[in-house]
Design a protein around this motif. Structure first.
Motif, PDB file in Angstrom:
ATOM      1  N   ARG A 234      95.255  75.681  -5.051  1.00  0.00           N
ATOM      2  CA  ARG A 234      94.932  75.058  -6.339  1.00  0.00           C
ATOM      3  C   ARG A 234      95.877  73.910  -6.676  1.00  0.00           C
ATOM      4  O   ARG A 234      95.783  73.334  -7.754  1.00  0.00           O
ATOM      5  CB  ARG A 234      95.020  76.100  -7.461  1.00  0.00           C
ATOM      6  CG  ARG A 234      93.968  77.189  -7.379  1.00  0.00           C
ATOM      7  CD  ARG A 234      93.967  78.038  -8.631  1.00  0.00           C
ATOM      8  NE  ARG A 234      93.575  77.279  -9.821  1.00  0.00           N
ATOM      9  CZ  ARG A 234      92.322  76.952 -10.113  1.00  0.00           C
ATOM     10  NH1 ARG A 234      91.342  77.302  -9.317  1.00  0.00           N
ATOM     11  NH2 ARG A 234      92.042  76.273 -11.212  1.00  0.00           N
ATOM     12  N   GLY A 235      96.824  73.633  -5.812  1.00  0.00           N
ATOM     13  CA  GLY A 235      97.765  72.534  -6.067  1.00  0.00           C
ATOM     14  C   GLY A 235      98.905  72.915  -6.996  1.00  0.00           C
ATOM     15  O   GLY A 235      99.606  72.051  -7.528  1.00  0.00           O
ATOM     16  N   LEU A 236      99.117  74.218  -7.181  1.00  0.00           N
ATOM     17  CA  LEU A 236     100.220  74.667  -8.046  1.00  0.00           C
ATOM     18  C   LEU A 236     101.514  74.695  -7.234  1.00  0.00           C
ATOM     19  O   LEU A 236     101.484  74.804  -6.007  1.00  0.00           O
ATOM     20  CB  LEU A 236      99.917  76.068  -8.587  1.00  0.00           C
ATOM     21  CG  LEU A 236      98.582  76.208  -9.349  1.00  0.00           C
ATOM     22  CD1 LEU A 236      98.316  77.666  -9.689  1.00  0.00           C
ATOM     23  CD2 LEU A 236      98.598  75.362 -10.621  1.00  0.00           C
ATOM     24  N   VAL A 237     102.640  74.610  -7.918  1.00  0.00           N
ATOM     25  CA  VAL A 237     103.934  74.657  -7.233  1.00  0.00           C
ATOM     26  C   VAL A 237     104.240  76.116  -6.884  1.00  0.00           C
ATOM     27  O   VAL A 237     104.096  77.007  -7.728  1.00  0.00           O
ATOM     28  CB  VAL A 237     105.050  74.066  -8.134  1.00  0.00           C
ATOM     29  CG1 VAL A 237     106.416  74.231  -7.484  1.00  0.00           C
ATOM     30  CG2 VAL A 237     104.753  72.596  -8.418  1.00  0.00           C
ATOM     31  N   CYS A 238     104.670  76.364  -5.649  1.00  0.00           N
ATOM     32  CA  CYS A 238     104.921  77.732  -5.172  1.00  0.00           C
ATOM     33  C   CYS A 238     106.407  77.990  -4.946  1.00  0.00           C
ATOM     34  O   CYS A 238     107.110  77.148  -4.392  1.00  0.00           O
ATOM     35  CB  CYS A 238     104.210  77.956  -3.840  1.00  0.00           C
ATOM     36  SG  CYS A 238     102.438  77.893  -3.995  1.00  0.00           S
ATOM     37  N   VAL A 239     106.856  79.172  -5.359  1.00  0.00           N
ATOM     38  CA  VAL A 239     108.244  79.578  -5.143  1.00  0.00           C
ATOM     39  C   VAL A 239     108.210  80.927  -4.433  1.00  0.00           C
ATOM     40  O   VAL A 239     107.754  81.923  -5.008  1.00  0.00           O
ATOM     41  CB  VAL A 239     109.002  79.693  -6.488  1.00  0.00           C
ATOM     42  CG1 VAL A 239     110.448  80.108  -6.265  1.00  0.00           C
ATOM     43  CG2 VAL A 239     108.926  78.380  -7.270  1.00  0.00           C
ATOM     44  N   ASP A 240     108.687  80.965  -3.178  1.00  0.00           N
ATOM     45  CA  ASP A 240     108.585  82.222  -2.440  1.00  0.00           C
ATOM     46  C   ASP A 240     109.782  83.144  -2.702  1.00  0.00           C
ATOM     47  O   ASP A 240     110.761  82.745  -3.331  1.00  0.00           O
ATOM     48  CB  ASP A 240     108.379  81.962  -0.938  1.00  0.00           C
ATOM     49  CG  ASP A 240     109.613  81.357  -0.284  1.00  0.00           C
ATOM     50  OD1 ASP A 240     110.695  81.947  -0.404  1.00  0.00           O
ATOM     51  OD2 ASP A 240     109.484  80.297   0.359  1.00  0.00           O
ATOM     52  N   GLY A 241     109.672  84.381  -2.219  1.00  0.00           N
ATOM     53  CA  GLY A 241     110.656  85.400  -2.568  1.00  0.00           C
ATOM     54  C   GLY A 241     111.952  85.360  -1.777  1.00  0.00           C
ATOM     55  O   GLY A 241     112.957  85.939  -2.200  1.00  0.00           O
ATOM     56  N   LEU A 242     111.940  84.672  -0.640  1.00  0.00           N
ATOM     57  CA  LEU A 242     113.145  84.696   0.194  1.00  0.00           C
ATOM     58  C   LEU A 242     114.307  83.937  -0.451  1.00  0.00           C
ATOM     59  O   LEU A 242     115.466  84.344  -0.336  1.00  0.00           O
ATOM     60  CB  LEU A 242     112.821  84.116   1.579  1.00  0.00           C
ATOM     61  CG  LEU A 242     113.894  84.250   2.642  1.00  0.00           C
ATOM     62  CD1 LEU A 242     114.331  85.701   2.814  1.00  0.00           C
ATOM     63  CD2 LEU A 242     113.401  83.681   3.975  1.00  0.00           C
ATOM     64  N   GLY A 243     113.982  82.868  -1.151  1.00  0.00           N
ATOM     65  CA  GLY A 243     115.040  82.067  -1.793  1.00  0.00           C
ATOM     66  C   GLY A 243     115.865  82.882  -2.781  1.00  0.00           C
ATOM     67  O   GLY A 243     117.085  82.749  -2.857  1.00  0.00           O
ATOM     68  N   MET A 244     115.211  83.774  -3.522  1.00  0.00           N
ATOM     69  CA  MET A 244     115.935  84.621  -4.478  1.00  0.00           C
ATOM     70  C   MET A 244     116.949  85.495  -3.748  1.00  0.00           C
ATOM     71  O   MET A 244     118.098  85.643  -4.162  1.00  0.00           O
ATOM     72  CB  MET A 244     114.944  85.493  -5.247  1.00  0.00           C
ATOM     73  CG  MET A 244     115.582  86.528  -6.149  1.00  0.00           C
ATOM     74  SD  MET A 244     114.316  87.551  -6.958  1.00  0.00           S
ATOM     75  CE  MET A 244     115.343  88.688  -7.886  1.00  0.00           C
ATOM     76  N   LEU A 245     116.495  86.069  -2.632  1.00  0.00           N
ATOM     77  CA  LEU A 245     117.373  86.932  -1.835  1.00  0.00           C
ATOM     78  C   LEU A 245     118.600  86.164  -1.332  1.00  0.00           C
ATOM     79  O   LEU A 245     119.725  86.678  -1.361  1.00  0.00           O
ATOM     80  CB  LEU A 245     116.581  87.491  -0.648  1.00  0.00           C
ATOM     81  CG  LEU A 245     117.354  88.391   0.302  1.00  0.00           C
ATOM     82  CD1 LEU A 245     117.564  89.757  -0.331  1.00  0.00           C
ATOM     83  CD2 LEU A 245     116.634  88.536   1.629  1.00  0.00           C
ATOM     84  N   LEU A 246     118.375  84.943  -0.895  1.00  0.00           N
ATOM     85  CA  LEU A 246     119.482  84.144  -0.362  1.00  0.00           C
ATOM     86  C   LEU A 246     120.447  83.745  -1.479  1.00  0.00           C
ATOM     87  O   LEU A 246     121.668  83.880  -1.336  1.00  0.00           O
ATOM     88  CB  LEU A 246     118.953  82.891   0.345  1.00  0.00           C
ATOM     89  CG  LEU A 246     117.944  83.144   1.479  1.00  0.00           C
ATOM     90  CD1 LEU A 246     117.478  81.834   2.082  1.00  0.00           C
ATOM     91  CD2 LEU A 246     118.544  84.042   2.549  1.00  0.00           C
ATOM     92  N   HIS A 247     119.911  83.290  -2.586  1.00  0.00           N
ATOM     93  CA  HIS A 247     120.781  82.829  -3.677  1.00  0.00           C
ATOM     94  C   HIS A 247     121.554  83.976  -4.334  1.00  0.00           C
ATOM     95  O   HIS A 247     122.687  83.789  -4.764  1.00  0.00           O
ATOM     96  CB  HIS A 247     119.964  82.071  -4.729  1.00  0.00           C
ATOM     97  CG  HIS A 247     119.624  80.670  -4.316  1.00  0.00           C
ATOM     98  ND1 HIS A 247     120.540  79.639  -4.347  1.00  0.00           N
ATOM     99  CD2 HIS A 247     118.486  80.131  -3.850  1.00  0.00           C
ATOM    100  CE1 HIS A 247     119.968  78.515  -3.924  1.00  0.00           C
ATOM    101  NE2 HIS A 247     118.718  78.792  -3.613  1.00  0.00           N
TER     102      HIS A 247
END
Ligand code: ATR
Length: 282
Positions: A234-247
């Protein structure tokens, strides 16, 4: 003396924390170590009392120890106290145990990195789920200044208990109302386990979501969940779950090893390769 830290869990085998911290130790040329410690719930208080004797300057804690770790600590930061759980521990020079919760920090830092255009003050957010992960994410969103959060959970009573903790900026909506209620939401966050490999899929229709909306999923196996694939289509911005784990790992590493590490695409690829390798063995 070589500083050593560990992740404590029961079971602990699945934890990705060693992969992250060992990558940074090598990257920054630090003479340190990061281990896995499988500790039964009944043994946790004793293990934490003896953390120094076991040779550790600090630890991460994962399921099912996050609440008990908070209870065992001499002091805790505001995030850990409000969320009711700790994921990062360290010993001060006097041997006293301190706790913090870096999950909210990890989620918010990743969100800001991946969706810099998202403005916390601008509008309504929808959060799916009311477990431990939801608590951390609600804490982070409210601290960032989000004015209104629609909270949908299969079991309403669990959502109600979060309103008691976090107050009137949280508005409960029925699980069945989630698709229609997306109209006017600038951010959708899935904190449930739905969509994770081996779990039921998350059934979500994004058609009501504004075109400039952001969709975040805390699930990272697979990295591109069906929810994120639908959002991307749909052209929405996506934020995946791995980044949270890393940060979320950053503050602990800095505390134990004295260097503030960076979350880079190379680290993300390294951890993802490890995830894929373990899946291949299952
Ligand atoms: P965590 O601490 O990782 O957040 P949790 O406390 O087990 O894990 O919470 C899992 C979340 O996924 C909960 O919000 C749960 O909903 P319930 O509170 O109703 O159990 C949600 N969840 C799990 N399976 C689900 C399903 N089949 N349908 C809807 N929600 C589900």
């Amino acid at each position: 003396m070589t500083p050593r830290a560990c992740v404590i869990g029961w079971p602990v085998e699945h934890s990705r924390s060693p992969v992250i911290h060992r990558y940074w130790l090598a990257q920054y040329g630090i003479d340190g170590a990061y281990e896995k410690e499988a500790v039964k719930p009944e043994d946790l208080p004793g293990f934490l009392q003896q953390l120094w004797t076991h040779g550790y300057v600090g630890a991460n804690v994962t399921l099912p120890h996050k609440e008990a770790a908070l209870a065992a600590a001499r002091s805790a930061d505001e995030a850990a106290m409000t969320i009711g759980a700790a994921n990062t521990l360290w010993l001060d020079p006097d041997g006293a145990l301190h706790a913090c919760n870096t999950d909210a920090y990890g989620f918010m830092t990743n969100l800001r990195a991946e969706a810099p255009q998202w403005n916390a003050a601008a509008g309504t957010v929808m959060v799916l789920g009311a477990g431990g992960a939801a608590r951390a994410i609600l804490y982070g969103l409210l601290a960032a200044g989000v004015p209104r959060i629609l909270l949908a959970n299969r079991t309403k009573a669990r959502a109600e208990s979060l309103v008691e903790i976090f107050g009137p900026r949280i508005e409960i909506i029925g699980w069945e109302a989630r698709n229609a209620a997306l109209a006017g939401c600038g951010l959708l966050v899935n904190t449930t386990s739905l969509g994770m490999r081996g779990q039921a899929p998350l059934d979500m229709d994004l058609s009501a979501m504004p075109r400039d909306g952001v969709v975040a999923d805390i699930v990272y196996v697979p990295l591109e969940t069906a929810l994120l694939a639908a959002a991307r289509a749909r052209g929405l911005v996506c934020v995946d779950g791995l980044g949270m784990l890393l940060h979320q790992a950053v503050p602990g590493f800095e505390r134990w090893f004295g260097v503030r590490p960076e979350v880079t695409p190379e680290l993300k690829a390294h951890v993802m390769a490890d995830v894929m390798a373990t899946l291949g063995k299952e």
